[in-house]
Motif scaffolding. Sequence first.
Motif, PDB file in Angstrom:
ATOM      1  N   VAL A 120      40.413 -17.119   3.195  1.00 52.69           N
ATOM      2  CA  VAL A 120      40.476 -16.744   4.604  1.00 52.69           C
ATOM      3  C   VAL A 120      41.405 -15.551   4.794  1.00 52.69           C
ATOM      4  O   VAL A 120      41.112 -14.636   5.579  1.00 52.69           O
ATOM      5  CB  VAL A 120      40.946 -17.936   5.464  1.00 52.69           C
ATOM      6  CG1 VAL A 120      41.092 -17.523   6.927  1.00 52.69           C
ATOM      7  CG2 VAL A 120      39.961 -19.093   5.351  1.00 52.69           C
ATOM      8  N   ALA A 121      42.527 -15.532   4.069  1.00 55.27           N
ATOM      9  CA  ALA A 121      43.434 -14.390   4.147  1.00 55.27           C
ATOM     10  C   ALA A 121      42.743 -13.114   3.684  1.00 55.27           C
ATOM     11  O   ALA A 121      42.908 -12.040   4.280  1.00 55.27           O
ATOM     12  CB  ALA A 121      44.681 -14.657   3.306  1.00 55.27           C
ATOM     13  N   ALA A 122      41.943 -13.211   2.628  1.00 46.18           N
ATOM     14  CA  ALA A 122      41.201 -12.043   2.145  1.00 46.18           C
ATOM     15  C   ALA A 122      40.191 -11.572   3.181  1.00 46.18           C
ATOM     16  O   ALA A 122      40.015 -10.366   3.390  1.00 46.18           O
ATOM     17  CB  ALA A 122      40.507 -12.383   0.822  1.00 46.18           C
ATOM     18  N   VAL A 123      39.519 -12.512   3.843  1.00 41.66           N
ATOM     19  CA  VAL A 123      38.568 -12.152   4.890  1.00 41.66           C
ATOM     20  C   VAL A 123      39.291 -11.428   6.028  1.00 41.66           C
ATOM     21  O   VAL A 123      38.797 -10.431   6.573  1.00 41.66           O
ATOM     22  CB  VAL A 123      37.839 -13.402   5.415  1.00 41.66           C
ATOM     23  CG1 VAL A 123      37.030 -13.078   6.673  1.00 41.66           C
ATOM     24  CG2 VAL A 123      36.928 -13.969   4.339  1.00 41.66           C
ATOM     25  N   ALA A 124      40.481 -11.915   6.399  1.00 41.02           N
ATOM     26  CA  ALA A 124      41.249 -11.268   7.462  1.00 41.02           C
ATOM     27  C   ALA A 124      41.602  -9.837   7.077  1.00 41.02           C
ATOM     28  O   ALA A 124      41.483  -8.916   7.894  1.00 41.02           O
ATOM     29  CB  ALA A 124      42.515 -12.071   7.746  1.00 41.02           C
ATOM     30  N   ALA A 125      42.043  -9.635   5.839  1.00 41.25           N
ATOM     31  CA  ALA A 125      42.403  -8.291   5.388  1.00 41.25           C
ATOM     32  C   ALA A 125      41.190  -7.369   5.410  1.00 41.25           C
ATOM     33  O   ALA A 125      41.273  -6.220   5.861  1.00 41.25           O
ATOM     34  CB  ALA A 125      43.006  -8.357   3.987  1.00 41.25           C
ATOM     35  N   VAL A 126      40.050  -7.866   4.942  1.00 40.87           N
ATOM     36  CA  VAL A 126      38.826  -7.057   4.959  1.00 40.87           C
ATOM     37  C   VAL A 126      38.457  -6.696   6.394  1.00 40.87           C
ATOM     38  O   VAL A 126      38.114  -5.552   6.709  1.00 40.87           O
ATOM     39  CB  VAL A 126      37.670  -7.816   4.284  1.00 40.87           C
ATOM     40  CG1 VAL A 126      36.339  -7.100   4.520  1.00 40.87           C
ATOM     41  CG2 VAL A 126      37.931  -7.951   2.788  1.00 40.87           C
ATOM     42  N   GLY A 127      38.545  -7.673   7.295  1.00 44.10           N
ATOM     43  CA  GLY A 127      38.180  -7.431   8.678  1.00 44.10           C
ATOM     44  C   GLY A 127      39.049  -6.379   9.340  1.00 44.10           C
ATOM     45  O   GLY A 127      38.543  -5.472  10.011  1.00 44.10           O
ATOM     46  N   PHE A 128      40.358  -6.460   9.146  1.00 46.84           N
ATOM     47  CA  PHE A 128      41.254  -5.493   9.771  1.00 46.84           C
ATOM     48  C   PHE A 128      41.148  -4.119   9.109  1.00 46.84           C
ATOM     49  O   PHE A 128      41.246  -3.092   9.772  1.00 46.84           O
ATOM     50  CB  PHE A 128      42.692  -5.995   9.715  1.00 46.84           C
ATOM     51  CG  PHE A 128      42.985  -7.089  10.711  1.00 46.84           C
ATOM     52  CD1 PHE A 128      42.970  -6.836  12.070  1.00 46.84           C
ATOM     53  CD2 PHE A 128      43.257  -8.379  10.279  1.00 46.84           C
ATOM     54  CE1 PHE A 128      43.225  -7.840  12.991  1.00 46.84           C
ATOM     55  CE2 PHE A 128      43.516  -9.389  11.189  1.00 46.84           C
ATOM     56  CZ  PHE A 128      43.499  -9.123  12.557  1.00 46.84           C
ATOM     57  N   LEU A 129      40.957  -4.082   7.795  1.00 44.22           N
ATOM     58  CA  LEU A 129      40.882  -2.803   7.102  1.00 44.22           C
ATOM     59  C   LEU A 129      39.586  -2.055   7.382  1.00 44.22           C
ATOM     60  O   LEU A 129      39.540  -0.833   7.250  1.00 44.22           O
ATOM     61  CB  LEU A 129      41.038  -3.015   5.590  1.00 44.22           C
ATOM     62  CG  LEU A 129      42.471  -3.246   5.102  1.00 44.22           C
ATOM     63  CD1 LEU A 129      42.475  -3.692   3.651  1.00 44.22           C
ATOM     64  CD2 LEU A 129      43.302  -1.982   5.262  1.00 44.22           C
ATOM     65  N   THR A 130      38.535  -2.777   7.723  1.00 44.45           N
ATOM     66  CA  THR A 130      37.261  -2.111   7.999  1.00 44.45           C
ATOM     67  C   THR A 130      37.013  -1.980   9.495  1.00 44.45           C
ATOM     68  O   THR A 130      35.953  -1.522   9.908  1.00 44.45           O
ATOM     69  CB  THR A 130      36.088  -2.873   7.360  1.00 44.45           C
ATOM     70  OG1 THR A 130      36.072  -4.225   7.850  1.00 44.45           O
ATOM     71  CG2 THR A 130      36.214  -2.895   5.852  1.00 44.45           C
ATOM     72  N   ALA A 131      37.984  -2.383  10.324  1.00 45.28           N
ATOM     73  CA  ALA A 131      37.820  -2.290  11.774  1.00 45.28           C
ATOM     74  C   ALA A 131      37.787  -0.828  12.196  1.00 45.28           C
ATOM     75  O   ALA A 131      38.450   0.025  11.620  1.00 45.28           O
ATOM     76  CB  ALA A 131      38.955  -3.019  12.480  1.00 45.28           C
ATOM     77  N   GLY A 132      37.019  -0.531  13.186  1.00 41.19           N
ATOM     78  CA  GLY A 132      36.927   0.827  13.697  1.00 41.19           C
ATOM     79  C   GLY A 132      35.814   0.909  14.717  1.00 41.19           C
ATOM     80  O   GLY A 132      34.973   0.004  14.840  1.00 41.19           O
ATOM     81  N   VAL A 133      35.785   1.980  15.471  1.00 44.00           N
ATOM     82  CA  VAL A 133      34.782   2.152  16.509  1.00 44.00           C
ATOM     83  C   VAL A 133      33.394   2.187  15.869  1.00 44.00           C
ATOM     84  O   VAL A 133      33.117   3.018  15.004  1.00 44.00           O
ATOM     85  CB  VAL A 133      35.035   3.440  17.301  1.00 44.00           C
ATOM     86  CG1 VAL A 133      33.941   3.640  18.348  1.00 44.00           C
ATOM     87  CG2 VAL A 133      36.405   3.397  17.959  1.00 44.00           C
TER      88      VAL A 133
END
Length: 339
Positions: A120-133
């Motif tokens: 779950v921590a890895a999923v969170a990191a992926v989600g925040f790192l790939t976030a963008g408009v």
Amino acid sequence: MRRAQVAPAAAPADPGLAELAPDQRLRRLELTVTRRLNGLLHGQYRGLLPGPGSEPAGSREYRPGEDEVRRMDWAVTARTAVPHVRQVDADRELTTWLLVDGSASMEFGTAELDKRELAVAAVAAVGFLTAGVGNRLGAQVLRADGVRRFPARAGRTHLLALLRALLAAPRATAPGSTAGGQPRPPDLADGLDALHRIANRRGLVVVVSDFLDGLPDDPDQQAPWERTLRRLTARHQVLAIEVTDPRELELPDVGLITLTDPETGRCREVCTSDRRLRERYAEAAAAQRDQVHQALRRSGVTHLPLRTDGDWSADIVRHVHAQRRLAAAPAGHRRGGVA
């Protein structure tokens, strides 16, 4: 069928963390990610695997110091007498698909986190790192009762909903048998096949697993998930996040313990005071992990190993920096395959 991970039956090392409500755990996780990855989240590159896109989308003027010369659009440059670079859709809009292993072997852990919490921590990191408009995130979660699907959507609200669902999901406690007419639980190969069918547009695919599903006894044979993983890498950038626990790699000298196969529920008592037994266990575990690593290398994915007893956020930071250096290196000095 998964070649079972055999590990000492044990509760999570940090009961306080496990007893937190999902919303409390989510806030703690978000705080950790944003604090440790803050520099990356606000850097020039936001992706875990920075690099050129794939879908042509016109050209724009060259920006010295920002654009790579190898992306020059020489035809437009010659026609306009102004340097231009090729644009691609993947630079402006990224679709990330996650495949999260939620099988019984991911419930194990002897450190601060268990393997499922680390996933779950890895999923969170992926989600925040790939976030963008314009960037979207979708996921498929393998569980004993089937595949939970999350459509690809954009926005922080969608990411937090995905993380909340992962944290609140019931834990797999029953052995993964098919007795009583129950359907066979989906395995990693099933999840990859389903992901291959829905991930039509080029993007980023992230697989979070221990990759123990169906490993053959013969190391020269392919795992059942390797073929589909290789097909995904032909179209997408693929990141394999391998989750392990130290007790899967070696046994401590603690006397008589019970080893449990989390997929079948079979148990066996062994005496860890036997030095030779501990050596054989470590040798077999090392051979198994090497088998996984070779399969990932043959598939052409980028490999990010995370351990429950390690600093996962620091490991992710090091990985992203290494990928940036790789992307910035001259083409002749790059090494392909697994990073």
